[in-house]
Write an enzyme that holds these catalytic residues in place. Sequence first.
Site: not given
Length: 841
Positions: A272-273, A276, A295
Amino acid sequence: MADSPEQFRGKSRLPRFAQPLRYDLLLRPDLAACTFSGSAAVAVAVSAPTRFLVLNAAELSVDGSSIRFQDLAPTEVVQFEEDEILVIGFQKELPVGEGVLTMNFTGTLNDQMRGFYRSKYEYKGESKNMAVTQFQAADARRCFPCWDEPAFKAKFKLTLQVPSELVALSNMPVVKDTVHGPLKTVYYEESPLMSTYLIAIVVGLFDYIESSTLEGTKVRVYTQVGMTSQGKFALDVGVKSLNLYKEESALLYDEQLSSASNKQQVAITVAHELAHQWFGNLVTMEWWTHLWLNEGFASWVSYLAVESIFPEWNNWTQFLDETTSGLRLDALAESHPIEVEVNHASEIGAIFDSISYDKGASVIRMLESYLGAERFQKALASYIKKYAYSNAKTEDLWAVLEEETGEPVKDLMTTWTKQQGYPVIYAKLNGQDLELEQAQFLSDGSSGPHMWIVPMTSCCDSYDVNKKFLLKDKTDKIHIKDFTASQITDRSQNFWIKLNIDQTGFYRVKYDDELAAGLENAVKAKKLSLMDMIGIVEDSYALSIACKQTLTSLLRLLNAYRHESDYTVLSHVTSVCLGVDKISADATPDLSRDIKQLLIKLLLLAAKRVGWDPKDGESHLDAMLRSLLLIALVKLGHDETINEGIRRFHIFLEDRKSSLLPPDNRKAAYLAVMRTVSTSSRAGYEALLKIYRETSEAQEKSRILGSLSSCRDKDIVFEALNLMFTDEVRNQDAYDVLRGVSLEGREVAWAWLKENWDHVLKTWPSSQLVSMFVNYIVSPFTSEEKAAEVSEFFATRVKPSFERALKQSLERVRISARWIESIKREPNLARTVHQLLLQEV
């Protein structure tokens, strides 16, 4: 006023007449005094006549005498603390063009987990401070004066002065560092264009391990000293995720299935990170209204990455946990649209919730499913290319997708992002026609006014033939022959129709009695995909809460899952069972024991299959399933499981390396121990507290905190809650204590919150953490009287930062109260429970 600093008060956004281009920052954290000092030189482009510069600053002391713009000294320097802005006024208008703004400032390394703050770690048995940043959404302004909005992208050149023995990390590689006695100065490369909330600084004592991607990009994982072995898994996932994301064609994939655990959570979080880097860092939302672009996409793409790296985890089925979480929150009248109009920085924290993340990710999956993976991926690559290093609004994404695919993406998706909620589709058979009707679904049983363009999918008796279409109106009908492989004249008990295949759509389906019975038989006969097995039980549970179907019929459906052995399906069945157990304790106390027995019977077959002991060569999912079922059986009060958990705990207490209690099974054993604890018999509590104090494992600490508060003795619950006020529990770990509170502990938790409310606000001022206290302590109640009592207490205490959480929690209480009244009126509930208990396994 028009020509004074006062004109800038109370505004939601900074004025646009000046834009930062480049920040040169020097920061000196003092970890002993918990303060920092710094200086900034910012290249600013003035684009319109003004004698003011207006930027953000909060909880900083800015030295007015140090401020210069080029060689001009200001005549006015005003900080409006409530608006978190710094207004600098000059004698005359500033020249249009580029100039450099310089100033010195000081601040505090706070303990609020926002801005530039202090955290603790253990080194050689001693507690040490480290300095850390958390700037999202609007907290860079607590570290240095800046234009703290995502649209003000600039380049950043950082210099840090820190104790020479410490590690200092930031976004960019180190150019050089120079040591002068006890201090060293670390110079970093200039960053690419980015928003202020992306700046990161960490200063402390760390080890690291590193590896490289296929292209040679270096990847490091930093850990506490001596714990690098625990970072290996995260490093491996990080490298593989980056390799995957760099290859944009990797967004093409085979849609499959899923599951969780600490290990899996690490994988999802890392993926997820790293996502980004593209969704957030490279292309940044123009304003926090569009937070979901960051998000929602990062959540969706992280599942895609983990599915590719660990296909055996059946990750897309686990994605339904995200969908479920989004659907549950969005069924409240006090929900909000994916796109929320944010008028002030103080409102931003409230939208970092299941709607932005889980619903955001789910509607992306729905759109991707409708457009097809290949078309969607190509269009997404065009969007990223077009908006690289700049900012985008939701409409910009729809425009690119529409242009690339030729589909009515904007009209379709606007119904899902600009209005809150989602529909329930009522499906009923009329001869050979399937009649459909949509209405907004709300858990309180009412129907909202909204309508959607719904991407529908349907199949009949098999997945070989399916139909995909848009439901654009309130009602529609389709002929069964449009989506069946053969002409169906005999609708026997083997006949079934499933809408929303694999739950790719963000909506509920309510089937008529004939269709519901067909699906129940299909569940028993294992004719359905895992995702559809999950979808049916989740929809049924939600419809029962909304009093649109009976608890009796929900229990009959649950009973159809008693031979199920798949982790991903049982994780949802278990969650529904625990929800039913809680509501029946309040709704039908006389029947509650029998309902517990029925739910235990439902889970016992699978639990006996996996047992307590890990087996050689078992799958990751079976290890997850064991933990899930043991915890559920303890919570439901299954004596055999509780006694075995206690037995193994005592062996573990003597030998922490005992194979009889591996990490996956400890939570169940800890909960079992806490069921035996009381004020007069505290040994289990003290033993757990001892393990908590001796371990340095964050996951073990989390397991124990959530167990301590699960006790049924009210005094012990009170003691566990008070533990949060000590140095032994980090502020961010309060979450574990709160969500562990048992049903028997509800009243004491509420009394504790009232008694300590001011202290809670002072200790956890961040809106997300305060919201968490309100949500976990208020939501478990189930009566109108309690809702009124809570409302009265907060009448004079509510603040905008947690107002939404309070309204949602009160709504949940009233929904439960309504559900209880409905359950009490069910005529066949007791008879059905007893019939199901007598059934042969």
